[in-house]
Design a protein around this motif. Structure first.
Motif, mmCIF file in Angstrom:
data_model
loop_
_atom_site.group_PDB
_atom_site.id
_atom_site.type_symbol
_atom_site.label_atom_id
_atom_site.label_comp_id
_atom_site.label_asym_id
_atom_site.label_seq_id
_atom_site.Cartn_x
_atom_site.Cartn_y
_atom_site.Cartn_z
ATOM 1 N N LEU A 1 0.827 -1.202 0.000
ATOM 2 C CA LEU A 1 0.000 0.000 0.000
ATOM 3 C C LEU A 1 0.863 1.254 0.000
ATOM 4 C CD1 LEU A 1 -2.783 1.374 0.227
ATOM 5 C CD2 LEU A 1 -2.560 1.188 2.714
ATOM 6 N N GLN A 2 1.856 1.285 0.864
ATOM 7 C CA GLN A 2 2.715 2.474 0.981
ATOM 8 C C GLN A 2 3.529 2.705 -0.285
ATOM 9 O OE1 GLN A 2 4.935 1.546 4.515
ATOM 10 N NE2 GLN A 2 3.116 1.571 5.821
ATOM 11 N N ALA A 3 4.069 1.641 -0.868
ATOM 12 C CA ALA A 3 4.876 1.773 -2.077
ATOM 13 C C ALA A 3 4.014 2.243 -3.258
ATOM 14 C CB ALA A 3 5.551 0.446 -2.414
ATOM 15 N N SER A 4 2.809 1.699 -3.390
ATOM 16 C CA SER A 4 1.920 2.092 -4.489
ATOM 17 C C SER A 4 1.508 3.553 -4.372
ATOM 18 C CB SER A 4 0.667 1.205 -4.498
ATOM 19 O OG SER A 4 1.004 -0.149 -4.664
ATOM 20 N N ALA A 5 1.153 3.976 -3.171
ATOM 21 C CA ALA A 5 0.734 5.362 -2.959
ATOM 22 C C ALA A 5 1.887 6.330 -3.181
ATOM 23 C CB ALA A 5 0.168 5.530 -1.547
ATOM 24 N N SER A 6 3.081 5.971 -2.729
ATOM 25 C CA SER A 6 4.236 6.853 -2.904
ATOM 26 C C SER A 6 4.643 6.948 -4.370
ATOM 27 C CB SER A 6 5.416 6.366 -2.047
ATOM 28 O OG SER A 6 5.795 5.055 -2.402
ATOM 29 N N PHE A 7 4.477 5.871 -5.132
ATOM 30 C CA PHE A 7 4.763 5.891 -6.571
ATOM 31 C C PHE A 7 3.823 6.859 -7.281
ATOM 32 C CE2 PHE A 7 4.523 4.437 -10.947
ATOM 33 C CZ PHE A 7 5.846 4.112 -11.248
ATOM 34 N N ALA A 8 2.530 6.771 -6.951
ATOM 35 C CA ALA A 8 1.545 7.676 -7.557
ATOM 36 C C ALA A 8 1.858 9.123 -7.213
ATOM 37 C CB ALA A 8 0.139 7.308 -7.072
ATOM 38 N N GLY B 1 14.842 18.113 -18.093
ATOM 39 C CA GLY B 1 15.181 17.471 -16.818
ATOM 40 C C GLY B 1 14.046 16.625 -16.270
ATOM 41 N N LEU B 2 12.935 16.476 -17.033
ATOM 42 C CA LEU B 2 11.816 15.660 -16.541
ATOM 43 C C LEU B 2 12.251 14.214 -16.332
ATOM 44 C CD1 LEU B 2 8.834 15.319 -15.805
ATOM 45 C CD2 LEU B 2 8.344 14.941 -18.233
ATOM 46 N N GLY B 3 13.105 13.701 -17.238
ATOM 47 C CA GLY B 3 13.581 12.324 -17.078
ATOM 48 C C GLY B 3 14.262 12.091 -15.745
ATOM 49 N N PRO B 4 15.304 12.883 -15.412
ATOM 50 C CA PRO B 4 15.926 12.691 -14.104
ATOM 51 C C PRO B 4 15.025 13.064 -12.942
ATOM 52 C CG PRO B 4 16.960 14.518 -15.290
ATOM 53 C CD PRO B 4 16.081 13.783 -16.274
ATOM 54 N N ILE B 5 14.079 13.991 -13.160
ATOM 55 C CA ILE B 5 13.146 14.310 -12.071
ATOM 56 C C ILE B 5 12.285 13.084 -11.761
ATOM 57 C CG2 ILE B 5 11.071 15.639 -11.500
ATOM 58 C CD1 ILE B 5 12.355 18.048 -12.818
ATOM 59 N N LEU B 6 11.772 12.433 -12.809
ATOM 60 C CA LEU B 6 11.005 11.201 -12.588
ATOM 61 C C LEU B 6 11.885 10.110 -11.990
ATOM 62 C CD1 LEU B 6 8.806 11.035 -15.823
ATOM 63 C CD2 LEU B 6 7.947 11.061 -13.468
ATOM 64 N N ALA B 7 13.099 9.979 -12.543
ATOM 65 C CA ALA B 7 14.012 8.954 -12.052
ATOM 66 C C ALA B 7 14.385 9.187 -10.596
ATOM 67 C CB ALA B 7 15.279 8.921 -12.914
ATOM 68 N N ARG B 8 14.367 10.458 -10.182
ATOM 69 C CA ARG B 8 14.675 10.775 -8.785
ATOM 70 C C ARG B 8 13.428 10.730 -7.907
ATOM 71 N NH1 ARG B 8 14.663 15.598 -5.706
ATOM 72 N NH2 ARG B 8 16.136 15.529 -3.964
ATOM 73 N N GLN B 9 12.321 11.320 -8.398
ATOM 74 C CA GLN B 9 11.123 11.422 -7.582
ATOM 75 C C GLN B 9 10.547 10.072 -7.206
ATOM 76 O OE1 GLN B 9 9.443 13.660 -6.005
ATOM 77 N NE2 GLN B 9 9.948 15.663 -6.825
ATOM 78 N N LEU B 10 10.558 9.128 -8.141
ATOM 79 C CA LEU B 10 9.905 7.850 -7.863
ATOM 80 C C LEU B 10 10.622 7.069 -6.755
ATOM 81 C CD1 LEU B 10 8.798 6.779 -11.457
ATOM 82 C CD2 LEU B 10 7.552 8.069 -9.710
ATOM 83 N N PRO B 11 11.942 6.791 -6.886
ATOM 84 C CA PRO B 11 12.604 6.114 -5.766
ATOM 85 C C PRO B 11 12.663 6.978 -4.514
ATOM 86 C CG PRO B 11 14.217 6.749 -7.435
ATOM 87 C CD PRO B 11 12.868 6.976 -8.026
ATOM 88 N N LEU B 12 12.814 8.315 -4.695
ATOM 89 C CA LEU B 12 12.864 9.191 -3.522
ATOM 90 C C LEU B 12 11.563 9.106 -2.734
ATOM 91 C CD1 LEU B 12 14.297 12.729 -3.244
ATOM 92 C CD2 LEU B 12 11.920 12.394 -2.575
ATOM 93 N N ASN B 13 10.432 9.152 -3.444
ATOM 94 C CA ASN B 13 9.149 9.074 -2.749
ATOM 95 C C ASN B 13 8.969 7.754 -2.038
ATOM 96 O OD1 ASN B 13 6.730 11.224 -3.139
ATOM 97 N ND2 ASN B 13 8.280 11.475 -4.715
#
Length: 314
Positions: free
Chosen positions: A221-228, A282-294
């Motif tokens: 649940l936590q991983a799915s919500a943080s990914f979204a 920079g959207l690519g690295p933002i996504l690449a950073r935001q997803l694991p970061l979240n």
């Protein structure tokens, strides 16, 4: 979390989760900053032939992987961690403040419990806490951008900050204390959007996913919500992130004027001079950073909150 201990654990858990996530994703953040500061046709320009056999000159800015590779080859692998001390300071000040403030704001806006709190009130709580966190963390954020961008400057123009403390003291001495809040408005704008996207969407996604799947408050649940939450935050905040980066890094032109007057001026000029996709550079690295970061951040926060709850009951 109505008590002072509860407010403190909101700050501490947010700061801890952000520091862990920030350390893991720092090289991606540095690559993002370098990509956002590319403003001209100086890199990767080539000629192409269209369907009518007419030649067109097209500017191709380097990709995320190419930018990271170039930094590592030209400046050394360690350069990918330039500004790490500033990143850690920023995470503690900015993220700790907004997580703590978000818990307080939700308590003030809801008298019936988080589960029944309307989504728009969560967004309002996120907007307010994001603004507060950005104002507190702006000096560290300014130091971070400059330290990450330093390697792209000619050697004679580099600022050569040793760490976040040296950067903050040097900026205050050379440019005045108020300059530590340069770029504060775009930082606040971005932080409001990011916090509303991250925290409000995370809370709402957890609620919706739990109702749809019946999952308990565990890892799936936590991983799915943080990914979204990461996807929404990246898509909504990138234009302001580009403006923030350019405003913080800008230097005066030869005539003494500044390239940009503010957030909207920066976005408008970028759109006019470089095209629509430039504000999503920079959207690519933002996504690449935001997803694991979240994922790392929210899992760490949930772990801290659960630990506090367990110890409080003991």
């Amino acid at each position: 979390m109505a008590s002072s201990d509860g407010r403190l654990v909101g700050f501490a858990s947010g700061a801890f989760g952000a520091v862990v996530a920030g350390a893991v994703t720092h090289p991606i953040d540095l690559v993002k900053v370098r990509m956002q500061l590319e403003t001209g046709p100086s890199i990767g320009t080539e000629e192409l032939i269209d369907t009518t056999n007419r030649m067109h000159r097209v500017t191709r800015h380097p990709s995320m992987l190419r930018t990271g590779w170039r930094v590592a080859m030209e400046e050394g692998v360690g350069a990918l961690y330039n500004g790490l001390t500033a990143s850690m300071a920023r995470q503690v000040l900015y993220t700790g403040t907004r997580f703590g403030a978000y818990d307080i704001a939700k308590g003030l806006l809801s008298s019936t419990g988080e589960g029944s709190m309307p989504f728009h009130k969560k967004v309002i709580a996120g907007l307010g806490s994001g603004a507060m966190g950005a104002m507190v963390g702006n000096p560290a954020d300014l130091a971070l951008v400059r330290m990450q961008a330093d390697g792209r400057l000619p050697p004679a123009q580099r600022r050569k900050y040793v760490n976040v403390g040296h950067a903050v003291v040097t900026i205050a001495k050379e440019e005045g204390v108020c300059s530590l809040w340069r770029g504060c408005l775009p930082t606040v704008n971005r932080a409001m959007v990011v916090t509303a996207s991250q925290l409000a969407v995370y809370d709402q996604a957890k609620l919706e996913i739990r109702q749809a799947t019946g999952w308990g408050n565990g890892l799936p649940l936590q991983a799915s919500a943080s990914f979204a939450a990461g996807v929404v935050a990246a898509l909504t905040s990138t234009p302001m992130d580009v403006a923030k980066t350019r405003l913080m890094d800008m230097k005066a032109l030869p005539d003494g004027t500044k390239p940009y007057r503010g957030t909207m001026d920066c976005i408008t000029k970028t759109l006019y001079n470089e095209g629509f996709f430039a504000i999503y550079r920079g959207l690519g690295p933002i996504l690449a950073r935001q997803l694991p970061l979240n994922v790392v951040q929210f899992l760490s926060v949930e772990w801290c909150v659960n630990l506090y709850t367990t110890l409080n009951k003991a």
